[in-house]
Design an enzyme around this catalytic site. Sequence first.
Site, PDB file in Angstrom:
ATOM      1  N   GLY A  73      -0.429 121.983  37.577  1.00  0.00           N
ATOM      2  CA  GLY A  73      -0.970 121.459  38.823  1.00  0.00           C
ATOM      3  C   GLY A  73      -1.989 120.354  38.629  1.00  0.00           C
ATOM      4  O   GLY A  73      -2.040 119.400  39.405  1.00  0.00           O
TER       5      GLY A  73
ATOM      6  N   HIS B 125      -2.068 128.035  44.037  1.00  0.00           N
ATOM      7  CA  HIS B 125      -1.947 127.801  42.603  1.00  0.00           C
ATOM      8  C   HIS B 125      -0.810 126.798  42.426  1.00  0.00           C
ATOM      9  O   HIS B 125       0.367 127.171  42.356  1.00  0.00           O
ATOM     10  CB  HIS B 125      -1.636 129.106  41.869  1.00  0.00           C
ATOM     11  N   THR B 126      -1.177 125.524  42.366  1.00  0.00           N
ATOM     12  CA  THR B 126      -0.137 124.484  42.338  1.00  0.00           C
ATOM     13  C   THR B 126       0.692 124.527  41.062  1.00  0.00           C
ATOM     14  O   THR B 126       1.826 124.061  41.049  1.00  0.00           O
ATOM     15  CB  THR B 126      -0.771 123.092  42.489  1.00  0.00           C
ATOM     16  N   CYS B 127       0.116 125.072  39.986  1.00  0.00           N
ATOM     17  CA  CYS B 127       0.875 125.154  38.733  1.00  0.00           C
ATOM     18  C   CYS B 127       2.096 126.058  38.888  1.00  0.00           C
ATOM     19  O   CYS B 127       3.096 125.878  38.181  1.00  0.00           O
ATOM     20  CB  CYS B 127      -0.014 125.697  37.614  1.00  0.00           C
ATOM     21  N   PHE B 128       1.991 127.028  39.795  1.00  0.00           N
ATOM     22  CA  PHE B 128       3.061 128.014  39.946  1.00  0.00           C
ATOM     23  C   PHE B 128       3.677 128.003  41.342  1.00  0.00           C
ATOM     24  O   PHE B 128       4.404 128.925  41.703  1.00  0.00           O
ATOM     25  CB  PHE B 128       2.512 129.413  39.632  1.00  0.00           C
TER      26      PHE B 128
END
EC number: 2.3.2.26
Length: 631
Positions: free
Chosen positions: A323, A597-600
């Site tokens: 993210g 949680h932009t990474c996920f």
Amino acid sequence: MNVIKVLSKVEEAAGLSHSLPPEAFYNALISDKMDVQDHYTAWRQAQELARGRDPPADAPFSFCSYPFLLNARAKAHLLALEARFIMEQSVAHARMEVQLYGGGGAARRRAEEGPVLQGHDQGGGRGASAGTPRQGRVSGSGAGGGGAGAGNSNSRTTSAVRGYLWQRQRSGGAIGSAGSSPEVAAGGSSRLASRSDAAVSRASSPSSSGSSTGGSGSSSGVGSSLRNLFGLWRSRSGRPTASSSGSGASELRERANGGDSHELAPPSRCAVPGVHSDMCIVRVRRSHLVEDALEEVGRQTRSDLLKPLRVHFIGEEGIDAGGVKKEFFALLMERLLDPVYGLMAYDPASRTYWFNASSLAPAASYFLLGLVLGLAVYNRVLLAFPAPLLLYQKLRGGRELGLRDLEGWQPELAKGLRHILEYDGPEPLADVFGLTFSVDVERFGAIETVPLKPGGEQLPVTEDNRAEYVSLRAAWHMERATAEQYESFAAGFRVLCEGPAMSLFNAQELERLVCGNPRLDFTALREAARYEGGFGRGSVAVSWLWDIVLHELGPEEQRAFLKFFTGSDRSPLGGLGSLRPVIQRDGPDSHKLPTAHTCFNTLLLPEYASRTKLLRLLRLAINNSEGFGLQ
């Protein structure tokens, strides 16, 4: 096999005649069911065997040999497989170096390889030849070195940059513009203000715009050129003058600093190490995003850039699991396209950006712009980079550019040139249009005549030679006018994006690889969503959420929601449904804002008691979502 070979000939003919789009040849069954790894391996083996002294008659079969059958999503999977393999190899090699030679030996190897920017610091200004950027092109495993006398280029570049900044300060933005808006800055690319433009204007109204020949130069030091380019601009534009109020200078200074007056330690003095055997580390301050990012990327060796990228915002708590780098690239590209930097010029007719031919920015700046674009593609990050399809056709290569390519970028100019080709009036063409084989370009207030061929300014355009004129005029706009800027940009892009899998993409697919799918299907996003923490598809708050996203939010707010949710407002090649989003319950009703949680691709949503409250807090969250932790 014979059927596929016949289809290959048909596809080749359709590409030349533009009679069928590439999508007409996609085979969904092959694209979806093909074993990516097996076919990629067989394809590479066939390539190696074909280059041998005694190539076999029957090479391993692979659908990769017939890329027109594969859709963009399948090709993206192949590219991701290739990138992952290269990343793993690079990390394994770096670890082995540390084990065999220790940290000092690895550091000496990096010093010998040199920063990726090395070799692109030649040339000294507008007089530099168009071939200069090619001399420093990075290929193989390292970067080319600088030539003798490179030390003298620093003073030449500093002088050119000072002149560039002085002109920009006087004009209040991009050179040749009266302001800093994209529409105004479009004129900074160049204006053809002569009889040749007037003639084409008569053929097609309104008159078209083109580009003038640009120059480039750079510093012998990797960072000094960039510090001159951005630091001097900030100090000059921020200094109050007799003609500018204090508030105006303060606004310019705040804009250049990213709107933050709090000074943090620069990357070279921050606590995060700059080198790691397992990753390529880029450390930036939000207040100096462009300067830090380009210096950090420019200092890397090619071997480091081949590792997985990890971005650290200095002074923030975010850990990059995907993210952070998405936000980094989004913010960086937005600022690099800003007219105040003058690298790219906006064309309102096509609503795209093209190289600013009037820019005096050093070649290294365009090399780094291309490198940033390639770094994003290599790490599978989508960018908002609205360039015309012409750029991707040039990067793709494989055929000569023509008038049809110009139409997608400069439709009015192409229309006028086509009218010249089709003119069949009673009066001679030379009397009606008054054209010669030349283009008049305005450069810093002066008109300069550029011949399209030797002696072209004295050669009139007639019915007999008009086809040659149109061909040369189109080529001048698409290639000659910005040759130096483009060559530097392309060399930077190809540092990481010149592997075998990249050759499978056509221009349209390459554009989507960089910018994503233009269609945002939020219904597909809803259908692909998974639910955790007590939420289910039938939960009331979930129903409210999707009803708001699909029916309440406008297009811009939908993009903001997507960016808040996933870190990017772009759709991947597989569509929004391929993101596999997660909606997770974040406690009972409260005044807490939604988080992500932009990474996920995970949205944390409290179970609000009313739809009105959910809408209000969601809008507040998506419009105030920049940053990871406290700075």
